[in-house]
Design a protein around this motif. Structure first.
Motif, PDB file in Angstrom:
ATOM      1  N   VAL A  10     -29.217  12.415 -24.258  1.00 35.76           N
ATOM      2  CA  VAL A  10     -30.130  13.205 -25.092  1.00 35.76           C
ATOM      3  C   VAL A  10     -29.957  14.682 -24.782  1.00 35.76           C
ATOM      4  N   LEU A  11     -29.900  15.014 -23.496  1.00 40.18           N
ATOM      5  CA  LEU A  11     -29.742  16.403 -23.099  1.00 40.18           C
ATOM      6  C   LEU A  11     -28.406  16.959 -23.584  1.00 40.18           C
ATOM      7  N   LEU A  12     -27.362  16.157 -23.545  1.00 41.86           N
ATOM      8  CA  LEU A  12     -26.059  16.592 -24.046  1.00 41.86           C
ATOM      9  C   LEU A  12     -26.112  16.863 -25.550  1.00 41.86           C
ATOM     10  N   ALA A  13     -26.856  16.063 -26.290  1.00 36.73           N
ATOM     11  CA  ALA A  13     -27.008  16.309 -27.724  1.00 36.73           C
ATOM     12  C   ALA A  13     -27.691  17.668 -27.954  1.00 36.73           C
ATOM     13  N   TYR A  14     -28.730  17.972 -27.177  1.00 39.40           N
ATOM     14  CA  TYR A  14     -29.379  19.282 -27.273  1.00 39.40           C
ATOM     15  C   TYR A  14     -28.405  20.393 -26.877  1.00 39.40           C
ATOM     16  N   TYR A  15     -27.607  20.149 -25.853  1.00 36.76           N
ATOM     17  CA  TYR A  15     -26.622  21.116 -25.367  1.00 36.76           C
ATOM     18  C   TYR A  15     -25.616  21.441 -26.472  1.00 36.76           C
ATOM     19  N   VAL A  16     -25.060  20.402 -27.088  1.00 36.85           N
ATOM     20  CA  VAL A  16     -24.094  20.605 -28.162  1.00 36.85           C
ATOM     21  C   VAL A  16     -24.745  21.389 -29.294  1.00 36.85           C
ATOM     22  N   TYR A  17     -25.953  20.997 -29.675  1.00 37.85           N
ATOM     23  CA  TYR A  17     -26.662  21.707 -30.738  1.00 37.85           C
ATOM     24  C   TYR A  17     -26.831  23.184 -30.375  1.00 37.85           C
ATOM     25  N   ASN A  18     -27.121  23.466 -29.109  1.00 35.60           N
ATOM     26  CA  ASN A  18     -27.354  24.821 -28.634  1.00 35.60           C
ATOM     27  C   ASN A  18     -26.163  25.742 -28.903  1.00 35.60           C
ATOM     28  N   PHE A  19     -24.956  25.190 -28.859  1.00 39.04           N
ATOM     29  CA  PHE A  19     -23.763  26.014 -29.018  1.00 39.04           C
ATOM     30  C   PHE A  19     -23.152  25.931 -30.418  1.00 39.04           C
ATOM     31  N   LEU A  20     -23.843  25.284 -31.344  1.00 36.91           N
ATOM     32  CA  LEU A  20     -23.425  25.251 -32.740  1.00 36.91           C
ATOM     33  C   LEU A  20     -24.049  26.429 -33.465  1.00 36.91           C
ATOM     34  N   GLU A  21     -23.453  26.773 -34.599  1.00 37.83           N
ATOM     35  CA  GLU A  21     -24.087  27.775 -35.447  1.00 37.83           C
ATOM     36  C   GLU A  21     -25.371  27.151 -35.983  1.00 37.83           C
TER      37      GLU A  21
END
Length: 126
Positions: A10-21
């Motif tokens: 779950v945290l990785l999904a938030y992490y990936v989202y954080n670095f997307l436009e």
């Protein structure tokens, strides 16, 4: 092969989202994936991440976002150098998921993460 706990997925999904436009469509996609994957455990997982200071609600829109502590947590478990630029973080995630053959227990989270770090699930990258 490494395996991430559900909390780490779950945290990785938030992490990936954080670095997307950032856009509304991607935020809705993330929320839907989390709710579909976790179902009744969604609120519990987010509450646990908030208690640990890894996720918090953003002041501008009250949506959950990863905190600096959460970013450092993922950087640590995926061996991403803290001095790497934000623009390169997703490339490091991709490389480390493939190199360490990280296993996911939640397929929808895996699909979201793979899609946004450009891993083709139907082909062997290495």
């Amino acid at each position: 092969m490494g395996k991430l706990t559900l909390k780490e997925q779950v945290l990785l999904a938030y992490y990936v989202y954080n670095f997307l436009e950032e856009n509304e469509q991607t935020m809705l996609e993330l929320e839907n994936v989390l709710q579909d994957s976790l179902q009744e455990n969604y609120a519990k997982a987010v509450k646990e991440l908030k208690q640990e200071g890894l996720v918090d609600n953003a002041k501008e829109d009250d949506k959950e976002r990863i905190t600096n502590e959460g970013v450092l947590y993922i950087d640590n478990i995926l061996h991403i150098q803290s001095e790497s630029t934000d623009g390169n973080k997703l490339a490091y995630v991709k490389d480390n998921l493939l190199i360490y053959e990280i296993a996911f227990s939640e397929e929808k989270l895996k699909e979201f993460i793979y899609k946004h770090v450009a891993i083709d699930q139907n082909a062997n990258e290495y």
